[in-house]
Design an enzyme around this catalytic site. Structure first.
Site, PDB file in Angstrom:
ATOM      1  N   CYS A 195      37.230 -22.702   5.372  1.00 50.15           N
ATOM      2  CA  CYS A 195      36.247 -21.843   4.640  1.00 50.15           C
ATOM      3  C   CYS A 195      35.355 -20.883   5.828  1.00 50.15           C
ATOM      4  O   CYS A 195      35.572 -21.023   7.056  1.00 50.15           O
ATOM      5  CB  CYS A 195      35.087 -22.459   4.328  1.00 50.15           C
ATOM      6  SG  CYS A 195      34.081 -23.569   5.292  1.00 50.15           S
TER       7      CYS A 195
ATOM      8  N   HIS B 199      27.958 -27.958   9.554  1.00 51.27           N
ATOM      9  CA  HIS B 199      27.303 -28.974   8.564  1.00 51.27           C
ATOM     10  C   HIS B 199      25.822 -28.607   8.745  1.00 51.27           C
ATOM     11  O   HIS B 199      25.011 -29.215   7.918  1.00 51.27           O
ATOM     12  CB  HIS B 199      27.618 -30.342   8.804  1.00 51.27           C
ATOM     13  CG  HIS B 199      29.167 -30.455   8.600  1.00 51.27           C
ATOM     14  ND1 HIS B 199      29.780 -29.856   7.621  1.00 51.27           N
ATOM     15  CD2 HIS B 199      29.867 -31.373   9.274  1.00 51.27           C
ATOM     16  CE1 HIS B 199      31.070 -30.388   7.797  1.00 51.27           C
ATOM     17  NE2 HIS B 199      31.271 -31.219   8.511  1.00 51.27           N
TER      18      HIS B 199
ATOM     19  N   HIS C 139      27.851 -37.859   4.546  1.00 52.02           N
ATOM     20  CA  HIS C 139      28.356 -36.818   5.082  1.00 52.02           C
ATOM     21  C   HIS C 139      27.350 -36.041   5.672  1.00 52.02           C
ATOM     22  O   HIS C 139      26.078 -36.066   5.410  1.00 52.02           O
ATOM     23  CB  HIS C 139      28.697 -35.792   3.943  1.00 52.02           C
ATOM     24  CG  HIS C 139      29.507 -34.657   4.399  1.00 52.02           C
ATOM     25  ND1 HIS C 139      29.175 -33.621   4.724  1.00 52.02           N
ATOM     26  CD2 HIS C 139      30.841 -34.428   4.215  1.00 52.02           C
ATOM     27  CE1 HIS C 139      30.205 -32.750   4.928  1.00 52.02           C
ATOM     28  NE2 HIS C 139      31.201 -33.109   4.999  1.00 52.02           N
TER      29      HIS C 139
ATOM     30  N   GLU D 134      26.674 -33.076   6.460  1.00 51.99           N
ATOM     31  CA  GLU D 134      25.902 -32.055   5.796  1.00 51.99           C
ATOM     32  C   GLU D 134      24.681 -32.694   5.318  1.00 51.99           C
ATOM     33  O   GLU D 134      23.321 -32.091   5.120  1.00 51.99           O
ATOM     34  CB  GLU D 134      26.618 -31.114   4.894  1.00 51.99           C
ATOM     35  CG  GLU D 134      25.809 -30.073   4.127  1.00 51.99           C
ATOM     36  CD  GLU D 134      26.396 -29.274   3.142  1.00 51.99           C
ATOM     37  OE1 GLU D 134      27.704 -28.961   3.160  1.00 51.99           O
ATOM     38  OE2 GLU D 134      25.829 -29.361   2.048  1.00 51.99           O
TER      39      GLU D 134
ATOM     40  N   CYS E 164      28.517 -23.730  -2.449  1.00 50.05           N
ATOM     41  CA  CYS E 164      28.681 -22.301  -1.864  1.00 50.05           C
ATOM     42  C   CYS E 164      29.778 -21.506  -2.653  1.00 50.05           C
ATOM     43  O   CYS E 164      30.714 -22.145  -3.296  1.00 50.05           O
ATOM     44  CB  CYS E 164      28.882 -22.598  -0.334  1.00 50.05           C
ATOM     45  SG  CYS E 164      30.679 -23.223  -0.022  1.00 50.05           S
TER      46      CYS E 164
ATOM     47  N   SER F 254      39.667 -35.970   5.894  1.00 42.88           N
ATOM     48  CA  SER F 254      38.755 -34.888   5.721  1.00 42.88           C
ATOM     49  C   SER F 254      38.401 -35.051   3.927  1.00 42.88           C
ATOM     50  O   SER F 254      39.194 -35.091   2.932  1.00 42.88           O
ATOM     51  CB  SER F 254      39.538 -33.653   5.445  1.00 42.88           C
ATOM     52  OG  SER F 254      39.109 -32.493   4.795  1.00 42.88           O
TER      53      SER F 254
ATOM     54  N   ASN G  98      36.676 -33.112   2.075  1.00 39.29           N
ATOM     55  CA  ASN G  98      36.822 -32.059   1.221  1.00 39.29           C
ATOM     56  C   ASN G  98      38.395 -32.213   0.869  1.00 39.29           C
ATOM     57  O   ASN G  98      38.985 -31.469  -0.366  1.00 39.29           O
ATOM     58  CB  ASN G  98      36.511 -30.826   1.769  1.00 39.29           C
ATOM     59  CG  ASN G  98      37.260 -30.016   2.813  1.00 39.29           C
ATOM     60  OD1 ASN G  98      38.242 -29.562   2.726  1.00 39.29           O
ATOM     61  ND2 ASN G  98      36.897 -30.247   3.969  1.00 39.29           N
TER      62      ASN G  98
ATOM     63  N   SER H  93      39.282 -27.455   5.972  1.00 42.90           N
ATOM     64  CA  SER H  93      39.417 -27.804   7.356  1.00 42.90           C
ATOM     65  C   SER H  93      40.845 -27.872   7.981  1.00 42.90           C
ATOM     66  O   SER H  93      40.788 -27.999   9.100  1.00 42.90           O
ATOM     67  CB  SER H  93      38.897 -28.998   7.676  1.00 42.90           C
ATOM     68  OG  SER H  93      39.298 -30.111   6.694  1.00 42.90           O
TER      69      SER H  93
HETATM   70  S1  SF4 Z   1      28.598 -24.027   3.044  1.00 42.55           S
HETATM   71 FE1  SF4 Z   1      30.188 -25.458   4.039  1.00 42.55          FE
HETATM   72  S2  SF4 Z   1      32.188 -25.101   2.732  1.00 42.55           S
HETATM   73 FE2  SF4 Z   1      30.744 -23.366   2.332  1.00 42.55          FE
HETATM   74  S3  SF4 Z   1      31.267 -21.688   3.600  1.00 42.55           S
HETATM   75 FE3  SF4 Z   1      29.660 -22.814   4.668  1.00 42.55          FE
HETATM   76  S4  SF4 Z   1      30.724 -24.681   5.949  1.00 42.55           S
HETATM   77 FE4  SF4 Z   1      32.144 -23.585   4.407  1.00 42.55          FE
END
Ligand code: SF4
Length: 286
Positions: free
Chosen positions: A16, A79, A129, A131, A195, A223, A225, A267
Site C-alpha cells: 500500500c 503503523h 496490532h 497501529e 484508508c 501478515s 492483512n 505487505s
Molecule cells: S493507512 Fe495503513 S494500509 Fe492504509 S496506506 Fe497507510 S499504511 Fe497502508
C-alpha cells in the site's frame, strides 16, 4: 480458450502507499550513508523483504535503548506509535525519521480531536496490532477496542462515543459494529478511518474474486492483512490458496481452474507477486 486471459492479477495487489513510503525512506537513508538504520518494530510482515533489509544491515529493535550504535537513525514505521512513545524516541538523542503513514496520522488526529471534547473512543480493530496500540495512545485513557459486532454487544453505556476504525478494517464489519455501538451511546460519532487504498483494494477484490473459481492470495503467513484478505476471498470464491512464494502453488488446482484471480496483501512486494503470476501462467501453458 486462451488460458492466459483467464489469469487476472489485481491492480491494487501488494504494497500500500504507506508501507511503500516507509520502505523507500529506509532504503534512501541507507543508500545516503545514514547507517546503521534501526526500525522501531518490523517495517513489514514479509519474510522476503525482512531478509533483504537485514542484508543491508537495516535492523529491527523494540525501543531506542536497544540501538547499539547511537550514531544510527531510528525510524518510526507506517503503523505509528503512541504520543508517549514518540516523545521517548525523540528524546533518545539519536536522529529520528517518522515514517508514520499520513492516513494513520489522520486517524490519530480524529481520535485526539474528539477525545479533547470528552468523547470515549471505540476502535474497531485488532487490539494487538501495532497501529491500534498507537491509536489507543490518542484516546486520553478513554479508549476501548472491539473486534466486531459480537464484542460491541457487551459494551456498557457511554454518554458520548467516537467510533473509529483500524485503517485496514473490512468496511462491512466496521459499519455493522458501529450500528451496534449506537445502541450503547447518547451521542455516537461515526468516524470511518478505513484508508482509501484499503477501500479500493476491498472493492477490487470483491468484484474479481466473485467471478473467479480459484483465488491465489500472495503474502506472509504472519501478515494480518493478508490473512484477512484470504478470509474475504474464501467467502466469495469456491477455492482459495494462500501462498508466500511461487513454490507453494498447487499445480492441480491451477490447471483445473477456468478463471484465476491473483491478489496480495499490502505487505507483499511486487516481485513476489510477479513470480507467482509467471509460474501460474507457465503451469497453464504446459
Ligand atoms: S493507512 Fe495503513 S494500509 Fe492504509 S496506506 Fe497507510 S499504511 Fe497502508
Amino acid at each position: 480458450m486462451d488460458q492466459q486471459t483467464d489469469v487476472i492479477v489485481a491492480k491494487r495487489a501488494g504494497f500500500c502507499p504507506g508501507v511503500k513510503r516507509a520502505i523507500d525512506k529506509v532504503l534512501e537513508l541507507e543508500a545516503s550513508g545514514h547507517r546503521p538504520v534501526y526500525t522501531i518494530g518490523p517495517l513489514i510482515h514479509n519474510k522476503q523483504v525482512t531478509q533483504q533489509l537485514a542484508e543491508k544491515q537495516i535492523t529491527t529493535i523494540d525501543k531506542p535503548q536497544q540501538a547499539s550504535d547511537k550514531n544510527g537513525v531510528l525510524v518510526i514505521r507506517a503503523h505509528g506509535v503512541t504520543p508517549e512513545f514518540q516523545k521517548e524516541i525523540e528524546s533518545s538523542g539519536m536522529k529520528v525519521v517518522d515514517a508514520t503513514c499520513p492516513l494513520v496520522k489522520h486517524a490519530q488526529n480524529v481520535i485526539a480531536q474528539f477525545a479533547a471534547k470528552g468523547y470515549h473512543t471505540i476502535i474497531v480493530g485488532d487490539a494487538d496490532h501495532a497501529e491500534v496500540v498507537g491509536l489507543m495512545g490518542y484516546t486520553q485513557g478513554k479508549g476501548l477496542v472491539v473486534s466486531g459486532p459480537e464484542e460491541a454487544r457487551k459494551l456498557p453505556y457511554f454518554d458520548k462515543v467516537n467510533v473509529v476504525s483500524q485503517t485496514t478494517q473490512k468496511e462491512s464489519v466496521f459499519f455493522q459494529t458501529a450500528e451496534e455501538i449506537k445502541k450503547h451511546a447518547g451521542v455516537c460519532q461515526i468516524s470511518n478511518t478505513i484508508c482509501q487504498p484499503t477501500k479500493d483494494r476491498q472493492k477490487e477484490t470483491i468484484e474479481l474474486a466473485q467471478s473467479a473459481d480459484l483465488v491465489i492470495v500472495v503474502g506472509g503467513k504472519h501478515s494480518a492483512n493478508t490473512a484477512r484478505l484470504a478470509l474475504l476471498c474464501k467467502a466469495l470464491s469456491p477455492a482459495v490458496q494462500h501462498v508466500e512464494t511461487e513454490t507453494e502453488l498447487d499445480e492441480n488446482l491451477i490447471c483445473s481452474a477456468k478463471k484465476i484471480f491473483i491478489t496480495a496483501g499490502a505487505s507483499t512486494p511486487s516481485w513476489v507477486i510477479d513470480r507467482v503470476a509467471e509460474r501460474v501462467k507457465n503451469l497453464r501453458n504446459n
